[in-house]
Design a protein around this motif. Structure first.
Motif, short mmCIF file in Angstrom:
data_model
loop_
_atom_site.label_atom_id
_atom_site.label_comp_id
_atom_site.label_asym_id
_atom_site.label_seq_id
_atom_site.Cartn_x
_atom_site.Cartn_y
_atom_site.Cartn_z
N HIS A 61 0.00 7.14 1.48
CA HIS A 61 -1.41 6.87 1.22
C HIS A 61 -1.90 7.90 0.19
O HIS A 61 -1.52 9.08 0.28
N PRO A 62 -2.74 7.50 -0.78
CA PRO A 62 -3.18 8.47 -1.81
C PRO A 62 -3.76 9.75 -1.23
O PRO A 62 -3.55 10.85 -1.78
N ALA A 63 -4.46 9.66 -0.11
CA ALA A 63 -5.08 10.87 0.46
C ALA A 63 -4.03 11.86 0.97
O ALA A 63 -4.35 13.02 1.26
N GLU A 64 -2.79 11.41 1.06
CA GLU A 64 -1.72 12.30 1.55
C GLU A 64 -1.05 13.08 0.41
O GLU A 64 -0.12 13.85 0.66
N ILE A 65 -1.51 12.88 -0.82
CA ILE A 65 -0.89 13.54 -1.99
C ILE A 65 -1.76 14.71 -2.45
O ILE A 65 -2.95 14.54 -2.72
N VAL A 66 -1.14 15.90 -2.53
CA VAL A 66 -1.81 17.10 -3.06
C VAL A 66 -1.08 17.49 -4.34
O VAL A 66 0.14 17.68 -4.32
N PHE A 67 -1.80 17.61 -5.45
CA PHE A 67 -1.15 18.02 -6.69
C PHE A 67 -0.97 19.53 -6.71
O PHE A 67 -1.86 20.28 -6.28
N THR A 68 0.20 19.96 -7.21
CA THR A 68 0.54 21.39 -7.28
C THR A 68 1.02 21.70 -8.70
O THR A 68 1.06 20.80 -9.54
N SER A 69 1.47 22.93 -8.91
CA SER A 69 1.91 23.29 -10.27
C SER A 69 3.39 23.02 -10.49
O SER A 69 3.84 23.06 -11.64
N CYS A 70 4.18 22.80 -9.45
CA CYS A 70 5.62 22.57 -9.63
C CYS A 70 6.28 22.33 -8.26
O CYS A 70 5.63 22.47 -7.22
N GLY A 71 7.55 22.02 -8.31
CA GLY A 71 8.30 21.82 -7.06
C GLY A 71 8.37 23.09 -6.25
O GLY A 71 8.29 23.07 -5.01
N THR A 72 8.53 24.21 -6.93
CA THR A 72 8.62 25.49 -6.23
C THR A 72 7.33 25.76 -5.45
O THR A 72 7.37 26.17 -4.28
N GLU A 73 6.18 25.50 -6.08
CA GLU A 73 4.92 25.70 -5.36
C GLU A 73 4.83 24.74 -4.17
O GLU A 73 4.38 25.14 -3.08
N SER A 74 5.23 23.50 -4.37
CA SER A 74 5.16 22.54 -3.26
C SER A 74 5.98 23.03 -2.07
O SER A 74 5.53 22.95 -0.92
N LYS A 206 7.10 19.68 -17.46
CA LYS A 206 7.28 20.82 -16.55
C LYS A 206 5.91 21.36 -16.16
O LYS A 206 4.97 21.28 -16.95
N GLY A 207 5.82 21.94 -14.96
CA GLY A 207 4.56 22.58 -14.57
C GLY A 207 3.60 21.65 -13.86
O GLY A 207 2.40 21.91 -13.87
N ILE A 208 4.10 20.59 -13.28
CA ILE A 208 3.26 19.74 -12.44
C ILE A 208 4.13 19.24 -11.27
O ILE A 208 5.29 18.89 -11.46
N GLY A 209 3.54 19.25 -10.08
CA GLY A 209 4.28 18.77 -8.90
C GLY A 209 3.30 18.18 -7.92
O GLY A 209 2.09 18.08 -8.18
N ALA A 210 3.83 17.78 -6.79
CA ALA A 210 2.96 17.27 -5.73
C ALA A 210 3.60 17.58 -4.38
O ALA A 210 4.82 17.75 -4.26
N LEU A 211 2.72 17.69 -3.39
CA LEU A 211 3.17 17.83 -2.01
C LEU A 211 2.56 16.69 -1.21
O LEU A 211 1.34 16.50 -1.24
N TYR A 212 3.43 15.92 -0.57
CA TYR A 212 2.96 14.89 0.36
C TYR A 212 2.73 15.58 1.70
O TYR A 212 3.61 16.30 2.20
N ILE A 213 1.55 15.36 2.28
CA ILE A 213 1.26 15.88 3.63
C ILE A 213 0.80 14.70 4.48
O ILE A 213 -0.27 14.14 4.23
N ARG A 214 1.65 14.30 5.42
CA ARG A 214 1.31 13.14 6.25
C ARG A 214 -0.03 13.36 6.96
O ARG A 214 -0.30 14.46 7.44
N LYS A 215 -0.81 12.30 7.01
CA LYS A 215 -2.12 12.37 7.69
C LYS A 215 -1.90 12.89 9.12
O LYS A 215 -1.00 12.43 9.81
N GLY A 216 -2.69 13.86 9.52
CA GLY A 216 -2.59 14.39 10.88
C GLY A 216 -1.68 15.61 10.99
O GLY A 216 -1.64 16.26 12.03
N THR A 217 -0.93 15.93 9.91
CA THR A 217 -0.04 17.10 9.95
C THR A 217 -0.86 18.37 9.84
O THR A 217 -1.74 18.47 8.99
N ARG A 218 -0.54 19.34 10.69
CA ARG A 218 -1.27 20.62 10.61
C ARG A 218 -0.86 21.37 9.35
O ARG A 218 0.33 21.55 9.09
#
Ligand code: PLP
Length: 407
Positions: A61-74, A206-218
């Protein structure tokens, strides 16, 4: 000389369509998505669209995507953000073949008093799920296991791992930096709680990433600042790059089939021809459960770095799991974890393809590689010793310095 780029696990070419999508956001559409005025506000719509595109690629779901600066940051955010949410728990589980962006976070945590279990792998790079089960305890805050290994392409059974950790109520993070865009992933059909991805592995910059965080995950923010990204990552959004990642995700979804048919066939052609033409050549990793674009080959009794140098003279870009011209460096931690003998691990070369490769690229390597290996072996005392049936020199028993393969 034409460049034959076969190092796509290190980084990929930014797709021209991605560059086109990004350009307006450097010039005309430079507003801040958080601004109250319409000029900034219109940018917010493009951010939302990119979030949908990235979510669609992994069935989230789009709300589960957080943009980050790279894979390492994610990866850092997933691990630290989970530990911040479970302050009483002091144990995490990872694997010995993780990328440094997870493994070294584990080592850092160890130096801060955390207990870190690094699961081993077998000779093909596979995890033992019983060993995983046995490692879990009430103190375990997180399990972090990669989806695909960057050096060998070996796939980990992340859906099954997620089912095991879910049963125990333990969050599961996967570093899917090498998997996203190369194999289908569907978060709606598994129990993975957190997933890292990186733009430059799927034809975004380079220099862009994302972290998926499932809804409800602490999750507590790792990057503390403003209220951006739903309060999960502070920092003004990198709009041009986020738009680029969105477009790259859309293209990757369209091109998944090409990756898993044509690109896979090119990889297999390269691998099979090199195995057939060059004696004492081995494939590292599970050939059945692998990324479609990756082959990691060992040419026994010689040095990966010298192979890369001669390939470079032919315009061919690849990577090596070995960097030991000094004779003191250890080969890659991944191959060592798999127990690949030093005689093979030193001479490993990774070829990683992309949708931009064609049969002429692969045939160029097939054409030049046998003479390159022959030339190096002709100069190698270890190859001569091997042929004369003499015991191995101490060079191949390794030193103590570490080497990580880039990407
Ligand atoms: N994880 C894996 C498996 C990778 O291959 C890479 C690439 O280098 C990373 C994490 C780090 O990603 P980034 O270069 O975007 O920080």
């Amino acid at each position: 000389m034409k460049t034959v780029y076969l190092d796509n696990n290190a980084t990929t070419r930014t797709a021209p369509e991605v560059v086109d999508a990004m350009l307006p956001f450097f010039s005309d559409l430079y507003g801040n998505a958080s601004s109250m005025h319409r000029f900034g506000g219109q940018v917010g719509r493009h951010l939302a669209r990119a979030r949908e595109q990235v979510a669609a690629l992994i069935g989230a779901h789009p709300a589960e995507i957080v943009f980050t600066s790279c894979g390492t940051e994610s990866n850092n955010a997933a691990i630290m953000g989970t530990l911040y949410s479970y302050p009483a728990k002091r144990h995490i589980v990872t694997c010995r073949t993780e990328h440094p962006a997870v493994m070294n976070v584990g080592h850092h945590l160890q130096s801060r008093g955390y207990r870190v279990t690094e699961l081993g792998v077998d000779g093909k790079g596979n995890l033992d799920l019983e060993e995983l089960r046995a490692a879990l305890c009430d103190d375990t805050a997180l399990v972090s296991i990669m989806a695909a290994n960057n050096e060998t392409g070996v796939l980990f059974p992340v859906d099954r791992i997620a089912a095991i950790t879910r049963e125990r109520g333990i969050p599961f993070h996967t570093d899917a930096v090498q998997a996203v865009g190369k194999i289908p992933l569907n978060m709606a059909g598994n129990a993975i709680d957190l997933l890292s991805l990186s733009g430059h592995k799927l034809h975004a910059p380079k220099g862009i990433g994302a972290l998926y965080i499932r809804k409800g995950t602490r999750f507590s923010p790792y990057m503390i600042g403003g209220h951006q990204e739903g309060g999960r990552r502070g920092g003004t959004e990198n709009v041009p790059y986020i738009v680029g990642l969105g477009r790259a995700a859309e293209l990757a979804a369209d091109r998944l089939e090409d990756e898993n048919t044509r690109v896979k066939e090119l990889r297999d052609r390269l691998e099979n021809q090199l195995l057939a033409r060059i004696p004492n050549t081995l494939v590292n990793g599970n050939r059945e459960r692998r990324l479609p674009n990756t082959t990691n080959l060992s040419f026994e009794y010689i040095e990966g770095e010298s192979i890369l140098m001669l390939l470079d003279e032919e315009g061919i870009c690849a990577s090596s799991g070995s960097a030991c011209t000094s004779g003191s460096l250890q080969p890659s931690h991944v191959l060592r974890a798999m127990g690949v003998p030093f005689t093979a691990a030193h001479g490993s070369v990774r070829f990683s393809l992309s949708i931009y490769n064609d049969v002429a690229d692969v045939d160029h390597v097939i054409h030049v590689m046998p003479s390159i290996i022959e030339r190096i072996r002709d100069m190698s005392p270890f190859w001569k010793d091997f042929q004369a049936g003499k015991p191995m020199s101490s060079f191949f028993t390794g030193g103590d310095a570490e080497h990580h393969l880039h990407g």
